[in-house]
Scaffold this motif. Structure first.
Motif, PDB file in Angstrom:
ATOM      1  N   GLU A  70      42.234  47.696  28.421  1.00 26.38           N
ATOM      2  CA  GLU A  70      43.363  46.940  28.978  1.00 26.38           C
ATOM      3  C   GLU A  70      43.677  47.436  30.387  1.00 26.38           C
ATOM      4  O   GLU A  70      43.946  46.639  31.294  1.00 26.38           O
ATOM      5  CB  GLU A  70      44.586  47.097  28.079  1.00 26.38           C
ATOM      6  CG  GLU A  70      45.787  46.307  28.550  1.00 26.38           C
ATOM      7  CD  GLU A  70      46.985  46.485  27.626  1.00 26.38           C
ATOM      8  OE1 GLU A  70      48.102  46.256  28.113  1.00 26.38           O
ATOM      9  OE2 GLU A  70      46.813  46.834  26.449  1.00 26.38           O
ATOM     10  N   ILE A  71      43.615  48.739  30.597  1.00 33.37           N
ATOM     11  CA  ILE A  71      43.837  49.304  31.937  1.00 33.37           C
ATOM     12  C   ILE A  71      42.759  48.801  32.893  1.00 33.37           C
ATOM     13  O   ILE A  71      43.060  48.415  34.036  1.00 33.37           O
ATOM     14  CB  ILE A  71      43.868  50.846  31.867  1.00 33.37           C
ATOM     15  CG1 ILE A  71      45.156  51.308  31.180  1.00 33.37           C
ATOM     16  CG2 ILE A  71      43.750  51.460  33.262  1.00 33.37           C
ATOM     17  CD1 ILE A  71      45.211  52.796  30.881  1.00 33.37           C
ATOM     18  N   CYS A  72      41.507  48.770  32.453  1.00 29.97           N
ATOM     19  CA  CYS A  72      40.421  48.247  33.295  1.00 29.97           C
ATOM     20  C   CYS A  72      40.669  46.788  33.652  1.00 29.97           C
ATOM     21  O   CYS A  72      40.456  46.379  34.797  1.00 29.97           O
ATOM     22  CB  CYS A  72      39.079  48.395  32.591  1.00 29.97           C
ATOM     23  SG  CYS A  72      38.515  50.096  32.450  1.00 29.97           S
ATOM     24  N   ASP A  73      41.126  46.020  32.687  1.00 32.49           N
ATOM     25  CA  ASP A  73      41.436  44.619  32.928  1.00 32.49           C
ATOM     26  C   ASP A  73      42.561  44.481  33.952  1.00 32.49           C
ATOM     27  O   ASP A  73      42.507  43.617  34.836  1.00 32.49           O
ATOM     28  CB  ASP A  73      41.819  43.939  31.607  1.00 32.49           C
ATOM     29  CG  ASP A  73      41.961  42.445  31.749  1.00 32.49           C
ATOM     30  OD1 ASP A  73      41.041  41.815  32.310  1.00 32.49           O
ATOM     31  OD2 ASP A  73      43.004  41.895  31.312  1.00 32.49           O
ATOM     32  N   MET A  74      43.558  45.342  33.855  1.00 29.51           N
ATOM     33  CA  MET A  74      44.671  45.308  34.813  1.00 29.51           C
ATOM     34  C   MET A  74      44.192  45.632  36.225  1.00 29.51           C
ATOM     35  O   MET A  74      44.640  45.022  37.197  1.00 29.51           O
ATOM     36  CB  MET A  74      45.774  46.276  34.379  1.00 29.51           C
ATOM     37  CG  MET A  74      46.474  45.850  33.105  1.00 29.51           C
ATOM     38  SD  MET A  74      47.661  47.076  32.523  1.00 29.51           S
ATOM     39  CE  MET A  74      49.032  46.679  33.598  1.00 29.51           C
ATOM     40  N   ILE A  75      43.285  46.581  36.339  1.00 30.56           N
ATOM     41  CA  ILE A  75      42.729  46.924  37.654  1.00 30.56           C
ATOM     42  C   ILE A  75      41.931  45.748  38.207  1.00 30.56           C
ATOM     43  O   ILE A  75      42.091  45.360  39.366  1.00 30.56           O
ATOM     44  CB  ILE A  75      41.846  48.181  37.572  1.00 30.56           C
ATOM     45  CG1 ILE A  75      42.685  49.414  37.272  1.00 30.56           C
ATOM     46  CG2 ILE A  75      41.072  48.381  38.873  1.00 30.56           C
ATOM     47  CD1 ILE A  75      41.865  50.654  36.976  1.00 30.56           C
ATOM     48  N   ASN A  76      41.074  45.178  37.371  1.00 24.37           N
ATOM     49  CA  ASN A  76      40.204  44.087  37.825  1.00 24.37           C
ATOM     50  C   ASN A  76      40.995  42.840  38.224  1.00 24.37           C
ATOM     51  O   ASN A  76      40.556  42.082  39.091  1.00 24.37           O
ATOM     52  CB  ASN A  76      39.181  43.739  36.745  1.00 24.37           C
ATOM     53  CG  ASN A  76      38.123  44.806  36.616  1.00 24.37           C
ATOM     54  OD1 ASN A  76      37.799  45.500  37.568  1.00 24.37           O
ATOM     55  ND2 ASN A  76      37.595  44.964  35.414  1.00 24.37           N
ATOM     56  N   HIS A  77      42.131  42.603  37.587  1.00 25.72           N
ATOM     57  CA  HIS A  77      42.956  41.443  37.923  1.00 25.72           C
ATOM     58  C   HIS A  77      44.107  41.801  38.863  1.00 25.72           C
ATOM     59  O   HIS A  77      45.045  41.021  39.036  1.00 25.72           O
ATOM     60  CB  HIS A  77      43.488  40.786  36.643  1.00 25.72           C
ATOM     61  CG  HIS A  77      42.417  40.090  35.874  1.00 25.72           C
ATOM     62  ND1 HIS A  77      41.752  40.689  34.830  1.00 25.72           N
ATOM     63  CD2 HIS A  77      41.873  38.857  36.025  1.00 25.72           C
ATOM     64  CE1 HIS A  77      40.856  39.846  34.348  1.00 25.72           C
ATOM     65  NE2 HIS A  77      40.894  38.729  35.063  1.00 25.72           N
ATOM     66  N   GLU A  78      44.036  42.999  39.445  1.00 26.23           N
ATOM     67  CA  GLU A  78      44.995  43.474  40.444  1.00 26.23           C
ATOM     68  C   GLU A  78      46.444  43.431  39.962  1.00 26.23           C
ATOM     69  O   GLU A  78      47.364  43.173  40.721  1.00 26.23           O
ATOM     70  CB  GLU A  78      44.827  42.711  41.752  1.00 26.23           C
ATOM     71  CG  GLU A  78      43.450  42.897  42.353  1.00 26.23           C
ATOM     72  CD  GLU A  78      43.264  42.145  43.655  1.00 26.23           C
ATOM     73  OE1 GLU A  78      44.197  41.464  44.108  1.00 26.23           O
ATOM     74  OE2 GLU A  78      42.158  42.239  44.208  1.00 26.23           O
TER      75      GLU A  78
END
Length: 124
Positions: A70-78
């Motif tokens: 979920e953290i990776c997804d948050m980074i990727n979607h800024e």
């Protein structure tokens, strides 16, 4: 003899000028680092700090992959600043608990492997 002494004094003066400018540069770099630490101290935890603290809890026995991804997804979607997140992970790596350090390293590895922005931040 006085010319020799004058050359020595001039050379010493030049060295002092150079080292004086180097000292000034180092002091200004140190002051900006201190101001960043003071800012963090007075602002309290930001969103990245809270996410990392949740993902890397002392009570966890193993990585919580759902939070990590979920953290990776948050980074990727800024939706979260990758610089702040990497900084928060680095803070957790410095904790004395080996379990927390291991979880922090696993989270950092997960972010680097799954987020281009995190990879470039760590590489820099």
């Amino acid at each position: 003899m006085s010319v020799y002494l004058m050359d020595k004094v001039t050379a010493l003066g030049e060295r002092l000028k150079i080292s004086g400018s180097e000292v000034t540069k180092k002091m200004s770099a140190g002051m900006s680092s201190m101001s960043l630490k003071a800012k963090e101290l007075f602002q309290g935890p930001n969103q990245a700090d809270m996410l990392v603290e949740e993902a890397i809890s002392e009570s966890l026995d193993s990585p919580d992959w759902s939070i990590y991804l979920e953290i990776c997804d948050m980074i990727n979607h800024e939706r979260i600043n990758s610089i702040e997140l990497i900084r928060s992970i680095k803070k957790r790596i410095m904790v004395k608990s080996p379990r927390v350090q291991l979880l922090a390293l696993v989270l950092l590895e997960t972010c680097v492997k799954n987020c281009e922005k995190a990879f470039s931040e760590v590489a820099a």
